[in-house]
Design an enzyme around this catalytic site. Structure first.
Site, short mmCIF file in Angstrom:
data_model
loop_
_atom_site.label_atom_id
_atom_site.label_comp_id
_atom_site.label_asym_id
_atom_site.label_seq_id
_atom_site.Cartn_x
_atom_site.Cartn_y
_atom_site.Cartn_z
N ASN A 60 0.82 -1.20 0.00
CA ASN A 60 0.00 0.00 0.00
C ASN A 60 0.86 1.26 0.00
O ASN A 60 0.94 1.97 -0.99
CB ASN A 60 -0.94 -0.03 1.22
CG ASN A 60 -1.98 1.06 1.14
OD1 ASN A 60 -1.89 1.98 0.36
ND2 ASN A 60 -2.99 0.96 1.98
N ASP A 61 1.54 1.50 1.11
CA ASP A 61 2.29 2.76 1.21
C ASP A 61 3.39 2.87 0.17
O ASP A 61 3.72 3.96 -0.28
CB ASP A 61 2.87 2.90 2.62
CG ASP A 61 1.76 2.93 3.67
OD1 ASP A 61 0.71 3.54 3.38
OD2 ASP A 61 1.93 2.35 4.73
N VAL A 62 3.96 1.73 -0.23
CA VAL A 62 5.08 1.79 -1.16
C VAL A 62 4.64 2.08 -2.60
O VAL A 62 5.47 2.27 -3.48
CB VAL A 62 5.93 0.50 -1.15
CG1 VAL A 62 6.57 0.31 0.21
CG2 VAL A 62 5.10 -0.71 -1.52
N VAL A 63 3.31 2.10 -2.86
CA VAL A 63 2.84 2.47 -4.18
C VAL A 63 1.95 3.71 -4.10
O VAL A 63 1.26 4.05 -5.05
CB VAL A 63 2.04 1.32 -4.85
CG1 VAL A 63 2.95 0.15 -5.18
CG2 VAL A 63 0.88 0.86 -3.98
#
Lengths: 102, 469
Positions: B395-398
Site C-alpha cells: 500500500n504505502d510503497v505504491v
C-alpha cells in the site's frame, strides 16, 4: 575525569579495535545487496549474541553461595544462548532458501 | 599456555564474524558465511567455558552454565525452527531483546559485585562501562519487546502530547544519575544505579511506543545495533576482544543499515524517531476521504482474463502477501502465466513488509528466482511497458501521495510508480488504509481496479480461472 583518562591510556588497544571495527563494519555492510538485508540483520543479530561470553564469565566467577548472582547469571546465560542459537538457526533457514535454487 | 589457546579461540571467533558478514554480500555464499560465524561463535564459547581464568582461578559453577546453555539452546532451536517465515521480523526482534537483556543482567551482577567488594578501588572507567552497558542493554531489551508486540499485533501504537519532551527529560535524568553514581562509591550509588535501570527500561518502552508500524524495520535495525554496542561494553569490561569486535561490528553494521533504510524512505533518522508517523495526518486524511470519490471493483474472472491476455505482468508484493502466506500460490500463478508466454516479474520496494528485504526472503522461500525480483529503480523503468500490475497487499510503497502531495507524511519517499503501467489491479482485504494510516489516491485512479479478498484465496481463484480458459 582523570580516572577516565588513565583508563583510556590503559585501554588504548581496545579503543583502536573499536575504531577499526566501526570502519570495517561499514565497509563490509555497504556491499550487501538489499536482497539480503533481512538475513544480514538476522545474522548480525546472532553475532551480537557473543555477549553470552560475558554471561558465562560472570556466572563462572560467582561464589557458589551467592544466590542472587547465580540466578541472574543463569538467566543471562539462558537469554544469551537463546540469542546465539535462535539467531543462527533463523538466519540459516532464511539463507537456505536462497541457496537451493541454484 | 591455556590462556594463549583461549586467545587463539577468540582470534578465530573475531575473524569468522568478519568473514561471515562479508560472505553475506553474495546470495550463493551467504549460508556458508553464517555457518562459519556460528562455528567461530561455538569455538569462542567453548574456549571461554574451559580455558578462561582470572588471576589464575578458573571458572566454576559448570552445572549452572551448562544448564543455562542447554535450556537456551533447546528453546532457541525450537523457536527458530518452528517460526513461520512470515513471522521472521518478530522473531529477530525477540532474539535481539534477549541479547539486550543478557547485557543488562551482566551489568547488574558486575555492579553488585563492586558493591560487595567494599573498600576496593574502583576504576571510574569500568564503572562507567558497566552503567553504559546496562543502559543500552535495557533500552534495547524493553524496546525490542515492544517492537515484538507491535509486529505480532499485540501492542497498539500509543503516543501522547509532549511525549518527545518526556523522553528527553528521561534521558536527561538518566545522564544526571549516571554522573552521580560515577562521582561517589558504588555503595553510595546503589540506589541511583537501580533507578537508572528502571528509567532505562521505561525509556526503551516510551521510545518505541509511538513509532508507527511502517517504520518498524528502521527501529529493529537500530535496536539491533544497540545490542551490539551493549555487547561491546561487555568486551571493554572484561578486556575481551571477541566480544568487542563482534559487538562493534554489529553496532556499526546496524547503524549503517538503519541509515540506508531511512534513505530508502527519504527521511532522516530523527524524523523517523521523533515523527510519530501518522499521528498528525490522520485528522487531515479523515476529512479528505469523502471527496476522493469512487473506486472500481473487479471480479476474479476479469482479473484472470486481463492477466491471461497480457504480455507482461509485474507483481508488487507487500505485507498482505506475508500475512496471507501467499508466496507459494503466487509462484504457481507465475509459473502458469510464464508457460502461457506471459512475462512475469516481481517489483520489490526496499521497505516493503516489516523488515528490509522481507519480500525477497518470502519469495525466495517459494523458490522464486532472484532474477525475477526487480529492485525499485529497475522496476520503475519497466512499468511503462507493462500491461498489468498486480499489487498484493502492498500500500504505502505504491502511494502516489509520496510524489505529489507535500502535506503527506510520506512525501518524498521513492515509490514504485505503478501508475505508469496500463492496468493496475490492487488486491487488499478492505478499503482500510495501510499500516502507516495514510489514504492512497491510487485506489481512485481510473486505471486501478480493486480486487478485495485474502491474497492467497484470490490468487488461487485467479489460477483456477486461468486454467479453465
Amino acid at each position: 575525569m582523570e580516572s577516565i583518562l588513565t583508563w583510556i591510556t590503559e585501554n588504548q588497544q581496545m579503543i583502536y579495535i573499536v575504531i577499526l571495527m566501526i570502519f570495517l563494519g561499514i565497509e563490509v555492510i555497504g556491499r550487501v545487496p538489499s536482497l539480503l538485508h533481512t538475513p544480514l540483520m538476522s545474522g548480525a543479530n546472532a553475532i551480537h549474541g557473543v555477549v553470552i561470553i560475558g554471561a558465562i564469565i560472570v556466572m563462572g566467577k560467582a561464589e557458589s553461595d551467592n544466590y542472587p548472582a547465580l540466578i541472574l547469571g543463569f538467566l543471562a546465560v539462558i537469554l544469551g544462548t537463546l540469542n546465539v542459537v535462535g539467531g543462527f538457526v533463523v538466519t540459516d533457514r532464511m539463507l537456505d532458501m536462497f541457496k537451493k535454487k541454484k | 599456555m591455556e590462556i594463549s589457546i583461549l586467545t587463539v579461540c577468540y582470534l578465530i571467533g573475531s575473524v569468522t564474524f568478519i568473514l561471515g558478514l562479508k560472505m553475506l554480500s553474495s546470495s550463493a555464499l551467504a549460508w556458508k558465511g553464517n555457518l562459519i560465524a556460528a562455528v567461530g561463535m561455538g569455538i569462542a564459547i567453548l574456549g571461554t567455558i574451559f580455558l578462561y581464568e582470572e588471576d589464575g582461578v578458573k571458572l566454576h559453577n559448570y552445572g549452572w552454565i551448562f544448564g543455562g546453555i542447554f535450556i537456551g539452546t533447546v528453546a532457541g532451536y525450537l523457536a527458530a525452527k518452528q517460526v513461520k517465515m512470515t513471522a521472521m521480523p518478530e522473531m529477530v526482534s525477540l532474539f535481539n531483546g534477549m541479547g539486550g537483556a543478557c547485557a543488562m543482567l551482566i551489568s547488574i551482577i558486575e555492579f553488585r559485585h563492586l558493591v560487595d567488594v567494599s573498600g576496593g578501588e574502583v576504576h571510574g572507567g569500568s564503572l562507567f562501562i558497566i552503567i553504559l552497558g546496562m543502559i543500552i542493554g535495557s533500552v534495547s531489551f524493553a524496546g525490542s519487546m515492544i517492537a515484538w508486540g507491535k509486529l505480532s499485533g499485540n501492542v497498539k501504537d500509543f503516543s501522547f502530547n509532549g511525549q518527545h519532551i518526556v523522553n528527553l527529560i528521561f534521558l536527561g535524568i538518566i545522564v544526571v544519575l549516571t554522573v552521580m553514581v560515577l562521582s561517589g562509591s558504588p555503595q553510595e550509588g546503589a540506589g541511583y544505579f537501580y533507578a537508572i535501570l528502571a528509567l532505562s527500561l521505561f525509556y526503551g518502552i516510551l521510545f518505541v511506543f509511538p513509532i508507527g508500524g511502517a517504520d518498524m524495520p528502521v527501529v529493529i535495525s537500530l535496536l539491533n545495533s544497540f545490542t551490539g554496542v551493549a555487547a561491546a561494553c561487555g568486551g571493554l569490561l572484561y578486556n575481551n576482544k571477541v566480544m568487542l569486535t563482534g559487538g562493534i561490528l554489529v553496532g556499526a553494521a546496524g547503524t549503517l543499515l538503519t541509515i540506508l533504510m531511512c534513505k530508502a524512505m527519504n527521511r532522516s533518522l530523527t524524523n523517523v524517531l521523533i515523527g510519530s508517523f501518522g499521528g498528525a495526518s490522520k485528522v487531515a486524511a479523515g476529512g479528505a476521504a469523502k471527496e476522493q470519490g469512487n473506486y472500481k471493483e473487479m471480479s476474479v474472472s476479469d482479473a484472470a482474463m486481463v492477466m491471461n491476455y497480457a504480455q507482461k505482468v509485474i507483481i508488487v508484493p507487500g505485507y498482505g502477501l506475508a500475512v496471507a502466506q501467499a508466496q507459494h500460490t503466487c509462484h504457481e500463478l507465475e509459473n502458469f502465466l510464464t508457460a502461457k508466454g506471459v512475462d512475469v516479474k516481481y517489483a520489490i520496494h526496499p521497505v516493503a513488509g516489516r523488515m528490509p528485504g522481507h519480500m525477497n526472503v518470502l519469495l525466495a522461500e517459494a523458490n522464486i528466482s532472484d532474477e525475477k525480483m526487480l529492485e525499485m529503480e529497475l522496476a520503475n523503468e519497466e512499468f511503462p511497458t507493462t500491461d498489468v500490475v498486480l499489487i498484493l497487499g502492498a500500500n504505502d510503497v505504491v502511494n502516489p501521495a509520496a510524489k505529489d502531495d507535500p502535506s503527506s507524511p510520506i512525501y518524498g519517499m521513492p515509490i514504485l510508480e505503478v501508475g505508469l503501467a496500463k492496468t493496475v489491479i490492487m488486491n487488499k482485504r478492505s478499503m482500510r488504509p495501510g499500516y502507516a494510516g495514510i489514504d492512497n489516491d491510487l485506489f481512485f485512479q481510473p486505471k486501478t481496479s480493486m480486487l478485495f479478498g485474502d491474497a492467497k484465496d484470490v490468487i488461487q481463484q485467479i489460477l483456477a480461472d486461468i486454467k479453465s480458459f
